[in-house]
Write an enzyme that holds these catalytic residues in place. Structure first.
Site, short mmCIF file in Angstrom:
data_model
loop_
_atom_site.label_atom_id
_atom_site.label_comp_id
_atom_site.label_asym_id
_atom_site.label_seq_id
_atom_site.Cartn_x
_atom_site.Cartn_y
_atom_site.Cartn_z
N GLU A 439 0.83 -1.23 0.00
CA GLU A 439 0.00 0.00 0.00
C GLU A 439 0.86 1.27 0.00
O GLU A 439 0.47 2.28 0.56
CB GLU A 439 -0.93 0.05 1.22
CG GLU A 439 -2.17 -0.77 1.14
CD GLU A 439 -3.05 -0.52 -0.06
OE1 GLU A 439 -3.64 -1.49 -0.54
OE2 GLU A 439 -3.16 0.63 -0.55
C1 LIG Z 1 3.14 -9.57 0.47
C2 LIG Z 1 2.82 -8.52 -0.53
C3 LIG Z 1 1.49 -8.24 -0.82
C4 LIG Z 1 1.19 -7.28 -1.79
N1 LIG Z 1 -0.13 -7.08 -2.16
C5 LIG Z 1 -0.40 -6.32 -3.25
C6 LIG Z 1 -1.73 -6.27 -3.79
O1 LIG Z 1 -2.66 -6.87 -3.28
N2 LIG Z 1 -1.92 -5.54 -4.91
C7 LIG Z 1 -0.92 -4.86 -5.54
O2 LIG Z 1 -1.16 -4.24 -6.56
N3 LIG Z 1 0.33 -4.88 -5.03
C8 LIG Z 1 0.62 -5.59 -3.92
N4 LIG Z 1 1.90 -5.65 -3.42
C9 LIG Z 1 2.94 -4.85 -4.06
C10 LIG Z 1 3.38 -3.69 -3.19
O3 LIG Z 1 2.38 -2.72 -3.11
C11 LIG Z 1 4.71 -3.18 -3.77
O4 LIG Z 1 5.69 -4.15 -3.44
C12 LIG Z 1 5.08 -1.82 -3.23
O5 LIG Z 1 4.22 -0.85 -3.75
C13 LIG Z 1 6.53 -1.43 -3.57
O6 LIG Z 1 6.83 -1.62 -4.92
P1 LIG Z 1 8.13 -2.46 -5.32
O7 LIG Z 1 8.09 -3.75 -4.59
O8 LIG Z 1 8.20 -2.52 -6.79
O9 LIG Z 1 9.34 -1.63 -4.75
P2 LIG Z 1 10.07 -0.42 -5.47
O10 LIG Z 1 9.06 0.51 -6.03
O11 LIG Z 1 11.10 -0.97 -6.39
O12 LIG Z 1 10.79 0.28 -4.24
C14 LIG Z 1 12.04 -0.13 -3.70
C15 LIG Z 1 12.54 0.94 -2.73
O13 LIG Z 1 12.71 2.17 -3.43
C16 LIG Z 1 11.96 3.20 -2.79
N5 LIG Z 1 11.40 4.10 -3.81
C17 LIG Z 1 10.83 3.78 -5.00
N6 LIG Z 1 10.37 4.88 -5.61
C18 LIG Z 1 10.63 5.92 -4.79
C19 LIG Z 1 10.39 7.31 -4.85
N7 LIG Z 1 9.74 7.87 -5.87
N8 LIG Z 1 10.80 8.09 -3.81
C20 LIG Z 1 11.42 7.54 -2.74
N9 LIG Z 1 11.68 6.24 -2.64
C21 LIG Z 1 11.27 5.42 -3.64
C22 LIG Z 1 10.86 2.49 -2.01
O14 LIG Z 1 10.42 3.27 -0.91
C23 LIG Z 1 11.57 1.21 -1.58
O15 LIG Z 1 12.28 1.43 -0.41
C24 LIG Z 1 2.22 -6.57 -2.42
C25 LIG Z 1 3.56 -6.83 -2.09
C26 LIG Z 1 3.87 -7.81 -1.19
C27 LIG Z 1 5.30 -8.11 -0.91
#
Ligand SMILES: Cc1cc2nc3c(=O)[nH]c(=O)nc-3n(C[C@H](O)[C@H](O)[C@H](O)COP(=O)(O)OP(=O)(O)OC[C@H]3O[C@@H](n4cnc5c(N)ncnc54)[C@H](O)[C@@H]3O)c2cc1C
Length: 587
Positions: A439
């Site tokens: 989220e």
């Molecule tokens: C168990 C689990 C359940 C989930 N459930 C759902 C679901 O039901 N539906 C769904 O759609 N998604 C779901 N997700 C996905 C989840 O919302 C994403 O993992 C999350 O939004 C982060 O995206 P990412 O993993 O690609 O990390 P990234 O976007 O790659 O981020 C990696 C790091 O970089 C930082 N970062 C990235 N962009 C910026 C920025 N602009 N400014 C500052 N810092 C930044 C982040 O804060 C983080 O520390 C789930 C994930 C997990 C692990």
């Protein structure tokens, strides 16, 4: 260790800090009362304690299981979900028009805390269904609402939120899922990852809310639309038709919440999955954000819900585990339970007082949403919505970050037995770890707070909140809390200057600023809570043990947790340069 729902503290916040009965004066909440809230909380507590909590450990051990035929939940989960539906719980927050009970969000937040504390993995399915219901209520056509809402509100079908793709996590502008128009519907092609409860054995249909891009739409966030995609197609008469092209390819192995299936979902392998556009084309992200406000509040509460459970577990352990002779108050000369060691007591007080502060802040935010949606006075609605908008990223990120620290302290109180799985302390730590990520990560919440919520109105809503807190603390015997609010005011001014002059400086300290806001607003509410409890004690009324405990957690918070505000305020003032002047190549 069994879970005991903290009804006394939830009720104390509702009655003493929030005067929640004021809601009964608002149209739509006429039937609301303190008695109604109490009976709902008691009923929910029974379900959480007796049905959900006992499945937490076994659900973690067994985990959800993927097979080519579908995903199976751990033993007991399906039956618990059926009981959940029979108890009418999915209906609690939904609108009456589709069979919902429409109770205020502040009460729903109290109830959800219990689900999350008892069994976080279980809680996620109803939470996402609620999110999907809200999106449909907000923007669905009358036919779409009729087709999906009654069944979803009853819990016969569950819902999901499908945003994430491998290349589109925090950056949803990268979404590639394609939508091709076909008459009155669309065909969807694409893969979504990490979809919580994307497939399971609870119900015979699952309703996916999917973000995709209609062919020919603009690139970036302005070209994203929202679709509703049922796993099984629904006939005009409401009966179930054939299978849609929606498939769960696998579920993830992960650190925690093992009973919650985290699915890789394929939409459209050949003809495309039948999808219905929700609202207007290209406004999908906007709709999703409206619905995410509630989902973010709900994830924020997970932080303190797990903290509460970790605290109860740690307290029980510390009262039983005999080790060493505490330096003071030990006249027996014998070893005593570790709760008598000052440092263990400090850890337990940290856990209890931080949990209470987070709960108070989250319920306060939920009340703002109720005022924003139900007040007949436009100005009240606007101010409450602006305040909720500021508070929600704080609740989401601060409560979950602190939740991880508290669950870690829970492990520490257990010593080596916390690190092994037997006591359950380790599971809380593993489970709560996801809450700062999904989220929207803590970084994304902080960017939202300083960019959209504070930058856009030049701090107006935040300043109004600070002014209200400062006024309430004036004259009260609450110097550390008033000082904290003063630091938040200065921090906000310094942040606004940075935003105006050199925005990357502001973004370099957005997380420390968000934490400053959390710890000081928590301090304000804890000071109020302590004063109310002391006044009740002086009058000789109420539950003395509870009130005396509250006076002590309020004092501990002021003396031991609020001082973090000084360090955080200093980082907000001076911390940015060393971040932005370091090129990643130097790391
Ligand atoms: C168990 C689990 C359940 C989930 N459930 C759902 C679901 O039901 N539906 C769904 O759609 N998604 C779901 N997700 C996905 C989840 O919302 C994403 O993992 C999350 O939004 C982060 O995206 P990412 O993993 O690609 O990390 P990234 O976007 O790659 O981020 C990696 C790091 O970089 C930082 N970062 C990235 N962009 C910026 C920025 N602009 N400014 C500052 N810092 C930044 C982040 O804060 C983080 O520390 C789930 C994930 C997990 C692990």
């Amino acid at each position: 260790m069994s879970y005991r729902a903290p009804i006394k503290d939830i009720s104390f916040v509702l009655n003493e800090l929030l005067d929640h009965e004021q809601l009964a004066k608002l149209p739509g909440f006429e039937d609301y009362s303190a008695e109604l809230a109490r009976s709902v909380l008691e009923e929910a507590a029974r379900f959480a304690e007796d049905v959900l909590a006992p499945l937490n450990r076994s659900g973690d051990e067994e985990g959800a299981r993927w097979t080519p035929e579908g995903v199976f939940t751990p033993k007991g989960f399906k039956a618990a979900y059926q009981q959940f539906v029979e108890g009418g719980w999915p209906q609690l927050g939904a609108e009456a028009e589709y069979g919902g009970q429409g109770v205020p969000r502040v009460l729903g937040t109290g109830v959800q805390e219990m689900w999350a504390a008892a069994n976080l993995a279980f809680k996620l399915c109803p939470m996402l269904t609620q999110g999907a219901i809200e999106a449909l209520e907000l923007t669905g056509t009358p036919q779409q609402k009729q087709m999906f809402l009654p069944k979803m509100v009853r819990g016969d079908w569950t819902g999901t939120m499908c945003l994430t793709e491998p290349q589109a996590g925090s950056d949803l502008a990268q979404i590639r899922t394609r939508a091709v128009r076909e008459g009155d519907h669309y065909r969807l092609f694409g893969q979504k990852i990490f979809i919580t409860w994307g497939e399971h054995d609870y119900t015979d249909n699952i309703i996916h809310m999917v973000l995709g891009r209609i062919d020919g739409s603009p690139a970036g966030v302005r070209g994203i639309s929202l679709f509703v995609v049922p796993k099984v197609l629904v006939n005009a008469d409401g009966s179930l038709g054939g299978r849609n092209e929606v498939k769960c390819l696998k579920i993830e192995e992960k650190l925690g919440i093992h009973a919650s299936p985290t699915c890789v979902m394929q939409f459209g392998e050949q003809q495309g999955a039948v999808a219905y556009l929700i609202g207007e084309p290209n406004r999908g992200l906007e709709y999703m954000f409206i619905m995410m406000n509630a989902a973010r509040l709900s994830v924020g509460l997970e932080g303190y819900a797990v903290s509460e459970r970790a605290f109860q577990q740690a307290l029980g352990w510390a009262q039983d585990r005999v080790q060493g002779k505490p330096p003071v108050e030990n006249t027996t000369g014998k070893p005593l339970p570790i709760a008598h060691h000052p440092d263990v007591r400090r850890m337990l007080l940290t856990m209890k007082s931080a949990t209470e502060a987070m709960r108070a802040l989250a319920l306060y935010a939920a009340l703002q949403l109720d005022l924003a949606s139900h007040s007949p006075d436009e100005a009240v609605r606007g101010n409450a919505q602006a305040r909720a908008d500021v508070l929600i990223p704080i609740v989401k990120a601060w409560c979950t970050e602190v939740g991880i620290e508290i669950a870690s302290l829970g492990v520490q109180v257990h010593g080596g037995m916390g690190f092994v799985e037997e006591t359950g302390a380790a599971q809380y730590y593993r489970d709560v770890r996801i809450t700062t990520i999904y989220e929207g990560t803590t970084g994304i919440q902080s960017n939202d707070l300083i960019g959209r919520k504070i930058g856009r109105d030049r701090g107006t809503a935040m300043s109004a909140l600070i002014a209200d807190a400062a006024r309430e603390l004036q004259g009260a015997d609450a110097k550390p809390a008033a000082e904290g609010i003063g630091l938040l005011r200065e921090g906000t001014e310094s942040l606004l200057r940075a935003l105006a002059e050199q925005p990357d400086r502001a973004f370099a300290v957005s997380v420390p600023y968000l934490k400053l806001a959390g710890v000081t607003l928590g301090g304000w509410l804890m000071a109020k809570a302590g004063a109310k409890a002391a006044a009740a004690l002086a009058k000789g009324g109420g539950d003395r043990e509870f009130l005396e405990g509250k006076v002590r957690t309020a004092r501990f918070y002021a003396d031991n947790l609020l001082p973090q505000a000084h360090a955080l305020a200093r980082i907000v003032r001076n911390g940015a340069a060393s971040v932005i002047e370091t090129d990643p190549a130097l790391l």
